[in-house]
Scaffold this motif. Structure first.
Motif, short mmCIF file in Angstrom:
data_model
loop_
_atom_site.label_atom_id
_atom_site.label_comp_id
_atom_site.label_asym_id
_atom_site.label_seq_id
_atom_site.Cartn_x
_atom_site.Cartn_y
_atom_site.Cartn_z
N THR A 1 -14.95 8.82 -6.20
CA THR A 1 -14.38 7.63 -6.76
C THR A 1 -14.75 6.55 -5.57
O THR A 1 -14.95 6.77 -4.51
N ALA A 2 -14.82 5.20 -5.83
CA ALA A 2 -15.13 4.15 -5.06
C ALA A 2 -14.26 4.00 -3.93
O ALA A 2 -14.85 3.99 -2.73
N ASP A 3 -13.07 4.54 -3.87
CA ASP A 3 -12.23 4.32 -2.75
C ASP A 3 -12.27 5.28 -1.87
O ASP A 3 -11.93 5.14 -0.70
N ARG A 4 -13.28 6.51 -2.17
CA ARG A 4 -13.53 7.56 -1.10
C ARG A 4 -14.90 7.07 -0.49
O ARG A 4 -15.06 7.64 0.62
N ILE A 5 -15.53 6.02 -0.89
CA ILE A 5 -16.69 5.60 -0.25
C ILE A 5 -16.62 4.70 0.57
O ILE A 5 -17.22 4.30 1.44
N PHE A 6 -15.99 3.49 -0.07
CA PHE A 6 -16.13 2.10 0.25
C PHE A 6 -14.84 1.95 0.90
O PHE A 6 -13.63 1.85 0.17
N HIS A 7 -14.88 1.24 2.18
CA HIS A 7 -13.61 1.08 3.02
C HIS A 7 -13.86 -0.29 3.55
O HIS A 7 -14.11 -0.42 4.76
N PRO A 8 -13.88 -1.45 2.96
CA PRO A 8 -14.05 -2.74 3.40
C PRO A 8 -12.99 -3.19 4.31
O PRO A 8 -11.76 -2.95 4.01
N PRO A 9 -13.35 -3.83 5.44
CA PRO A 9 -12.37 -4.16 6.62
C PRO A 9 -11.77 -5.31 5.89
O PRO A 9 -12.16 -6.24 5.09
N LEU B 1 -5.87 3.12 2.24
CA LEU B 1 -5.53 3.72 3.62
C LEU B 1 -6.45 4.59 4.05
O LEU B 1 -6.30 5.23 5.17
N VAL B 2 -7.38 5.02 3.23
CA VAL B 2 -8.66 5.55 3.67
C VAL B 2 -8.42 7.20 3.59
O VAL B 2 -9.07 7.83 2.93
N GLN C 1 0.87 -1.10 -0.02
CA GLN C 1 -0.19 0.05 -0.04
C GLN C 1 0.83 1.31 0.15
O GLN C 1 0.56 2.33 -0.32
N VAL C 2 1.96 1.21 0.64
CA VAL C 2 2.76 2.41 0.66
C VAL C 2 3.79 2.62 -0.32
O VAL C 2 4.09 3.58 -1.01
#
Length: 428
Positions: A302-310, A385-386, A260-261
């Motif tokens: 975008t989807a990454d700003r809305i959905f944060h699945p654990p 990373l939210v 991720q980083v």
């Protein structure tokens, strides 16, 4: 396999611990039951556990172990207390201490707590309350004390903080409370049998023998995940998820975070993962991600700003998806960062990840991502990373290794610059 978590309550030289199929482990602490060396059909005998010098074993961890088909017996010490609390869920309690907890005659871990040497020796240095109570009961039974006097002695003895309740302290306290005769009698009994009055040890032996004999009752089938699954439990299980790859014992959580980083194309990986989760949800029918997104936004996000699945790093498919782009060099870098973190902890007493400066972590991430300040939150979100704040919190564990690497690069550049300057001066 029978896994016995034991320390000060039962010496390792006890014969039952040498039986075939027995694996003796140190006192249990947070994370010990996540290991894949404890498998379905195995038995865990929980006797001792830490609670002062390290995070204690959580009840949810015991429930999860039983849920995957591990039989768990508790006795003698913290194991007895856990068994009394988890008996309704199928944990088996054995022995006198367990029975006292289960009946409500005693309560709290102060009943079984003992002090240990700080150098790692697991021998008990102090007397637990349950052993003192048992010894006083034996003294009453043979006429050394009457019940009222024994009760007064127990109260003054239990008032002594458990790491200070040594045999010397027991003598002094009893002498001052009119119990000199009891101390002389107890010392004489201990001279004949050094385990006299040690009800904890007796219970531990009973539990080990019960496991060896297979006498523990069936729990009636594995527990459903709803009993232990929670956001906290998922976080704990992710923390302790590990795998041996390329000869390296690596944290799965660190491997995913490294991607991720540092992985330039991880934004694409995360977008694909969100689509995969939308098409294959844990519950309910699958749907294209675009449909879900259209229901909650006008298209500006975008989807990454809305959905944060654990993330559940126990799930092999999830891990394989997120680590699809991992290279052997990536894994070696993860190992390097883990070593750098360990070195920082040993080099700086009291060092903790939480103490790493947030402004430093943020600057390092901006340097790695090569993005301007105003795009920091968006870049963190694209990488799963939210937001920037959570990215900083997560990446702190990489800072010691990253600072070390950047320092080496900067030193190399400085040395090269000096060499070029000297060569220019010499006309080379």
């Amino acid at each position: 396999m029978i896994h016995i978590f034991v320390g000060p309550t039962l010496e390792r030289s006890a014969p039952p611990l040498a039986a075939p199929g027995v694996r003796v482990r140190p006192p249990a602490q947070h994370g010990d039951l996540f290991t894949d060396t404890i498998q379905r059909g195995d038995t865990v005998v929980l006797v001792d556990g830490v609670f002062h010098q390290a995070p204690a074993l959580r009840h949810k961890e015991i429930l999860a172990a039983m849920g995957r088909g591990v039989r768990v017996i508790g006795a003698a010490s913290i194991g007895a207390l856990c068994a009394a609390e988890l008996a309704p869920f199928g944990m088996t309690g054995v022995g006198t201490v367990y029975a006292a907890y289960a009946r409500g005659e005693i309560a709290g871990d102060d009943e079984v707590a003992v002090g240990q040497a700080p150098d790692g020796d697991r021998a008990a240095l102090t007397w637990p309350v349950v052993n003192l109570r048992h010894s006083l009961d034996l003294a009453v039974a043979v006429g050394v004390l009457d019940g009222e006097h024994a009760g007064r002695l127990l109260e003054v003895l239990r008032a002594v903080y458990y790491p200070q309740r040594t045999m010397a302290a027991v003598r002094v306290v009893c002498d001052r409370a009119g119990g000199a005769g009891f101390v002389r009698w107890l010392s004489a009994q201990l001279g004949q049998d050094r385990h006299f009055g040690d009800i904890k040890r007796a219970d531990a032996l009973t539990a080990v023998n019960a496991a060896l004999d297979g006498r523990e009752p069936s729990t009636g089938g594995p527990l459903p995940p709803e009993v232990w699954e929670s956001a906290y439990f998922r976080r704990w299980s992710n923390t302790f998820a590990r795998e041996r790859v390329d000869g390296l014992d690596l944290s799965t959580e660190d491997r995913v975070l490294y991607q991720q980083v540092f992985a330039p194309a991880f934004g694409t990986t995360w977008a694909d993962y969100l689509e995969h989760r939308s098409l294959h949800p844990a519950h309910g029918p699958g749907r294209p991600l675009a449909e879900r997104l259209a229901e909650v936004t006008d298209g500006s996000l975008t989807a990454d700003r809305i959905f944060h699945p654990p993330l559940d790093l126990r799930d092999a498919q999830t891990v394989a998806f997120l680590l699809a782009g991992e290279s052997e060099q990536d894994r070696r870098s993860v190992a390097h960062y883990a070593r750098a973190l360990d070195h920082a902890r040993h080099r700086e007493p009291g060092f903790s990840i939480a103490a790493v400066r947030e402004d430093l972590t943020r600057r390092l991430l901006l340097r790695v991502w090569r993005c301007p300040q105003q795009e920091f939150d968006a870049e963190a979100s694209v990488r799963g990373l939210v937001c920037g704040a959570r990215a900083v919190h997560a990446a702190k564990r990489f800072v010691p290794g990253l600072v070390e690497e950047i320092g080496e690069v900067d030193d190399t550049k400085k040395n090269l610059s000096v060499e070029r300057t000297e060569a220019s001066r010499e006309g080379r």
